[in-house]
Design a protein around this motif. Sequence first.
Motif, PDB file in Angstrom:
ATOM      1  N   VAL A  96      13.385 -14.398   3.907  1.00 44.36           N
ATOM      2  CA  VAL A  96      14.676 -13.776   3.639  1.00 44.36           C
ATOM      3  C   VAL A  96      14.549 -12.739   2.524  1.00 44.36           C
ATOM      4  O   VAL A  96      15.128 -11.646   2.601  1.00 44.36           O
ATOM      5  N   LEU A  97      13.779 -13.032   1.512  1.00 44.12           N
ATOM      6  CA  LEU A  97      13.565 -12.059   0.439  1.00 44.12           C
ATOM      7  C   LEU A  97      12.896 -10.795   0.963  1.00 44.12           C
ATOM      8  O   LEU A  97      13.269  -9.668   0.599  1.00 44.12           O
ATOM      9  N   THR A  98      11.901 -10.964   1.832  1.00 46.04           N
ATOM     10  CA  THR A  98      11.204  -9.810   2.406  1.00 46.04           C
ATOM     11  C   THR A  98      12.153  -8.947   3.234  1.00 46.04           C
ATOM     12  O   THR A  98      12.191  -7.718   3.092  1.00 46.04           O
ATOM     13  N   MET A  99      12.920  -9.590   4.106  1.00 44.84           N
ATOM     14  CA  MET A  99      13.834  -8.834   4.962  1.00 44.84           C
ATOM     15  C   MET A  99      14.964  -8.201   4.153  1.00 44.84           C
ATOM     16  O   MET A  99      15.411  -7.085   4.460  1.00 44.84           O
ATOM     17  N   ALA A 100      15.414  -8.888   3.120  1.00 47.76           N
ATOM     18  CA  ALA A 100      16.482  -8.328   2.290  1.00 47.76           C
ATOM     19  C   ALA A 100      16.043  -7.009   1.649  1.00 47.76           C
ATOM     20  O   ALA A 100      16.834  -6.069   1.529  1.00 47.76           O
TER      21      ALA A 100
END
Length: 532
Positions: free
Chosen positions: A252-256
Amino acid sequence: MSGSSRPLRSTATVTGAFVLLTAVLLAGTTVPASAATTLTNPGFEASGGTQTPPGWSESSASGQQSASFTEAGGRSGTYRLSHWASSAYQVETYQQLTGLATGSYTLRAWVRSGGGQVATYLALRDCGGTEQRTPIPTTSTWTQISVTAQVTTGRCTASIVSNARAGNWINVDDLEFGPTDGSGGNPGPNPNLIRGVDISSLKKSEDRGGVYRDAAGNPRDAVQLLRAAGVNYARLRVWVDPADGYNNRARVLTMASRIKAQGMRLLVDFHYSDTWADPGKQYKPAAWSGYSFTQLRDAVYRHTYDILSALKAQGTPADMVQVGNEINDGMLWPDGRSSNWANLAALLTAGSTAVKAVDASTLVMLHLAEGGNNAQHRWWFDQATARGVPFDVIGVSHYLYWHGSLSSLQYNLNDLAARYGRPVLVAETAYGFTLDADDAEPNIFNAALQQAGGYPATPQGQADALRAVFDVVKAVPNGRGLGVFYWEPTWTAVPGNGWDPADPSSGNGWENQALFDYGDHALPGLSVFGTV
């Protein structure tokens, strides 16, 4: 039919001019009713209860032009158009627009119908390509629908058609026609409207070889392509400890970061599970399975706070957060089922409090499925508000083929917005562009669901269904309709990216509802985001 909706007039004189018009139309020649770029008499107020609305023409394969007439009972004014006859009939009410620049045009209308017709629809024809149609839904309340077509010949005919059985009726009023992008005096896109997509499966697709192309076939970064098409909000689900390692904190951090880099806003969707959570299943994460209720409530707070504080720390804060996903029957079963509202309220409050502890400006959404189920939603939100659960936004899932008509969605959203004084949005919707499959997994959207949904399983049918949902949300009074999220437009049939995170060999039953075709090209539905 209800007394307030049925046509008041059952007969009219069919003149020789109408018979001649019918003969010419059936011979394949279009007779222009208006040489203008905008509709004449779009609200039928110039009609005065006449047989033929000024500016419009009528034709009938069965010689029953009298089945089309205007009468008292308009949506916003005095008059409306009605189709009705005491015997079976086929009739078209139409108006030709001329002098049109090449481009995309949209026709919108407010409609009601008693149902039962062989077919009844709003159409754009003779525009230079295939005739485009949107079915008129069965609804006793005024509902807005739309249809879009490409104009290449300088002209286009706006058409209202009924192929009906004895006693079937429709009402139509307040039509609008103009360039889809809002040029030429149309209101155009609303810059504040949420045009969202859920792209939770995207990273796994890309890691397994998924490719995304624009309509011309050029490979593009998927997030950049979505943003260029008009998408301004992305949704990411969060699982606690998923078997495949996707949709977890790190992913989720990467996609955010990718989403925020494109200037898009971020909705984080907490499932509070290791796998899918929806009305039929709300399983606890394995690590929480032995917790007491107090420990479970605290775990909701810690998990929510941990993800959101990490997002904020990397400079990609969540703009909106779902505390639970499709929680009609609660979450974290059995402790948090809706049969135990004291527990459910405590869990929801813990999640909402964690959201605001990270950033008070982040909006909290409570999200239910069955977007047309007003009675259930009233009961649910009455319970939540009575117990002081803090939230900012009401979100619903509404798939036309599962959750009911556009009119049921419209009634529910309007009622919820007024009753609870909160903005509303459609957090999930989708529609199929084909009935064919691209892998061995049977598709969820099939012929039976196409019939229930009311739109054809074609690229244009998919686009029209999405636009219709946007139109409903935009019509919520007092500006309380926030927008729409399309669910998993990038979930194409890539081996290894199936529905079961614990089974790498599982297939994808969603690929015919993606917004990319089986050659990975962007479909017309993607262009809707830039024009609503």
